[in-house]
Scaffold this active site. Structure first.
Site, short mmCIF file in Angstrom:
data_model
loop_
_atom_site.label_atom_id
_atom_site.label_comp_id
_atom_site.label_asym_id
_atom_site.label_seq_id
_atom_site.Cartn_x
_atom_site.Cartn_y
_atom_site.Cartn_z
N HIS A 52 0.82 -1.22 0.00
CA HIS A 52 0.00 0.00 0.00
C HIS A 52 0.85 1.27 0.00
O HIS A 52 0.34 2.35 -0.29
CB HIS A 52 -0.99 -0.01 1.17
CG HIS A 52 -0.40 0.30 2.51
ND1 HIS A 52 -0.06 -0.67 3.43
CD2 HIS A 52 -0.09 1.49 3.10
CE1 HIS A 52 0.42 -0.09 4.52
NE2 HIS A 52 0.41 1.21 4.35
N SER A 84 4.27 2.20 8.23
CA SER A 84 3.92 1.14 7.28
C SER A 84 5.12 0.72 6.45
O SER A 84 5.94 1.56 6.04
CB SER A 84 2.82 1.63 6.35
OG SER A 84 1.60 1.78 7.03
N ASP A 111 -0.23 -7.68 1.65
CA ASP A 111 0.25 -6.29 1.60
C ASP A 111 1.78 -6.27 1.71
O ASP A 111 2.35 -5.92 2.75
CB ASP A 111 -0.39 -5.48 2.72
CG ASP A 111 -0.16 -3.98 2.58
OD1 ASP A 111 0.55 -3.58 1.64
OD2 ASP A 111 -0.70 -3.22 3.41
#
Length: 277
Positions: free
Chosen positions: A75, A220, A126
């Site tokens: 992402h 992230s 992801d």
């Protein structure tokens, strides 16, 4: 289900990985002088990388796995496919991103190629691999993490792991200027399901939780590291994916690296991994 095929595939992946190992170092850390702190020592974790973007204030983490590849979250890159990742850079050897005076190994690299997991969606698979145009300059302050070749079936429940990043210090707060670390515990899949449901908390997700501790926004893509009790090397077991908010009563969700070893291998064909001593 054809168990024979699954076993054969597992053996094939491990065999390929071992054939590409070299007797070089991976997964070391440099001793910290900070007691009970969350800021890391300068270049304490040589494997940590950072993605920087044309848009100010946005960052993602990453982890060096070969001399020309990092692993991060899908992402962090998906919406930039249409621009061919123009303006995004990989930075290694960094500590305080507001200054270059505290370390002499910080270097920025342009991106040659990005491989996003083909089955990625907002809460599954992801993970992505970034290849840089130049090879990283390895030293004691910049180097690769160990991948979990020898720990494919290890149960990490209740084990302590470490998350690293420059993310926000609280939900919707300011980013940290320096690399920070937080120790978390791995929880069971069943515990994770109570928060996110079985479709999200599947076997490919590694969930972590500790009261008042968590990765946060802009962390992230960063690493979840586990220290091998037999070799003392740092093993990449997770890639930070998501959380409900930062340090609330819900666990953090991370891509379980052992579930994606075939993907990592296929995205880095021709490269060699260092093996843990």
């Amino acid at each position: 289900m054809n168990c024979g095929k699954i076993i054969l595939l597992f053996i094939t992946i491990i065999g390929v990985a071992k054939s590409r190992e070299e007797n070089c170092k991976c997964g070391w850390d440099n001793p910290s002088r900070i007691v009970n702190g969350v800021e890391t020592e300068i270049n304490e974790f040589p494997m940590v990388a950072r993605l920087i973007y044309p848009s100010p204030g946005m960052y993602c983490g990453g982890t060096i796995i070969t001399p020309q590849h990092i692993v991060t979250a899908a992402h962090c890159l998906q919406k930039y496919k249409r621009t061919n990742y123009t303006g995004i850079h990989v930075v290694v050897g960094e500590h305080d991103y507001t200054t270059d005076t505290e370390t002499n190994v910080t270097k920025r690299y342009t991106i040659a190629e990005v491989t996003i997991h083909p089955n990625y969606n907002s809460h599954n698979n992801d993970i992505a691999i970034v290849k840089t145009n130049e090879r990283f300059e390895y030293s004691m302050k910049v180097g690769p993490v160990c991948l979990p070749f020898n720990y494919m079936t290890r149960n990490l429940t209740n084990e302590t792991v470490t998350a690293l990043g420059w993310g926000k210090l609280r939900y919707n707060g300011q980013n940290s200027k320096v690399l920070r670390k937080v120790d978390l515990h791995v929880i069971t899949r069943e515990q994770c399901e109570t928060h996110y449901g079985a479709a999200i908390a599947n076997a490919n997700l590694l969930c972590t939780f500790d009261v008042g501790r968590d990765a946060c926004q802009n962390d992230s893509g960063g690493p979840i590291l586990w220290r091998s009790p037999t070799t003392d090397n740092l093993i990449l077991v997770g890639v930070v994916n998501f959380g409900r908010t930062c340090a609330d009563d819900a666990p953090g969700g991370n891509a379980r690296v052992t579930s994606f070893m075939e993907f990592i291998h296929n995205a880095t064909i021709g490269e060699t991994y260092c093996k843990a001593d």
